[in-house]
Write a protein that holds these residues in place. Sequence first.
Motif, PDB file in Angstrom:
ATOM      1  N   ARG A  44      51.971  81.059   8.763  1.00  0.00           N
ATOM      2  CA  ARG A  44      51.174  80.561   7.631  1.00  0.00           C
ATOM      3  C   ARG A  44      49.837  79.994   8.097  1.00  0.00           C
ATOM      4  O   ARG A  44      48.796  80.251   7.496  1.00  0.00           O
ATOM      5  CB  ARG A  44      51.939  79.475   6.865  1.00  0.00           C
ATOM      6  N   HIS A  74      58.152  87.228   2.156  1.00  0.00           N
ATOM      7  CA  HIS A  74      57.215  86.699   1.160  1.00  0.00           C
ATOM      8  C   HIS A  74      55.863  86.401   1.802  1.00  0.00           C
ATOM      9  O   HIS A  74      54.816  86.764   1.254  1.00  0.00           O
ATOM     10  CB  HIS A  74      57.802  85.454   0.501  1.00  0.00           C
ATOM     11  N   VAL A  78      52.177  87.928   0.954  1.00  0.00           N
ATOM     12  CA  VAL A  78      50.980  87.130   0.666  1.00  0.00           C
ATOM     13  C   VAL A  78      49.805  87.629   1.518  1.00  0.00           C
ATOM     14  O   VAL A  78      48.689  87.813   1.016  1.00  0.00           O
ATOM     15  CB  VAL A  78      51.249  85.629   0.925  1.00  0.00           C
ATOM     16  N   GLN A  81      48.666  91.047   0.281  1.00  0.00           N
ATOM     17  CA  GLN A  81      47.898  90.914  -0.951  1.00  0.00           C
ATOM     18  C   GLN A  81      46.486  90.416  -0.634  1.00  0.00           C
ATOM     19  O   GLN A  81      45.513  90.915  -1.192  1.00  0.00           O
ATOM     20  CB  GLN A  81      48.585  89.956  -1.919  1.00  0.00           C
ATOM     21  N   GLU A  82      46.399  89.448   0.244  1.00  0.00           N
ATOM     22  CA  GLU A  82      45.095  88.903   0.646  1.00  0.00           C
ATOM     23  C   GLU A  82      44.200  90.006   1.217  1.00  0.00           C
ATOM     24  O   GLU A  82      43.002  90.013   1.005  1.00  0.00           O
ATOM     25  CB  GLU A  82      45.298  87.782   1.672  1.00  0.00           C
ATOM     26  N   MET A 109      55.593  86.100  -7.601  1.00  0.00           N
ATOM     27  CA  MET A 109      54.487  86.900  -7.069  1.00  0.00           C
ATOM     28  C   MET A 109      54.588  88.355  -7.527  1.00  0.00           C
ATOM     29  O   MET A 109      53.577  88.963  -7.899  1.00  0.00           O
ATOM     30  CB  MET A 109      54.473  86.816  -5.545  1.00  0.00           C
TER      31      MET A 109
END
Length: 167
Positions: A44, A74, A78, A81-82, A109
Amino acid sequence: ELPSPENTPRSLILSGRFGEAEYLLLHNFHPDEKSFHDMEMIARSLADQGEYDRALGWCDRILAQDPLRPAAYHLRAVIQQERGDLQSAIQSLRQTLYADPDYIPGHLMLGMILGTQGRPTESRRHYETVLRILSSVSDDTALDETDGIPAGHIRQMVSVLLEGGRA
């Protein structure tokens, strides 16, 4: 230079010393919940810094050790998608929900992405699943997988999305 023994991966990550944290995690890995949490934390943090390839590498390391870890799928979604890779994000979210059919962030999401792709029926199904999962949870219960957001707040947000025709 090796990290000193009093430094934990978590403390190194929090102080922005990613290289040392990575070294510790790679060379002293024990497949336990704490290690997986530290690996997710570094992934992250790297993603937040725009280090997407390194972050995805950590997601892959986690999944190689624990292929049914929904948080790692997940996080991968993310990042994808970014990067604008929505098809890969959708695939990762489907893997998230295979690993844990009740993983709320995965449903949220996926519902949002499908809604933006003009797939309202599929989107609505994921939002309704969130409401079903939360039906037996009290409003003030903080949910671990949503960074402590209370169930009532998520329920309210999903209801607004459903009523507003966004799903």
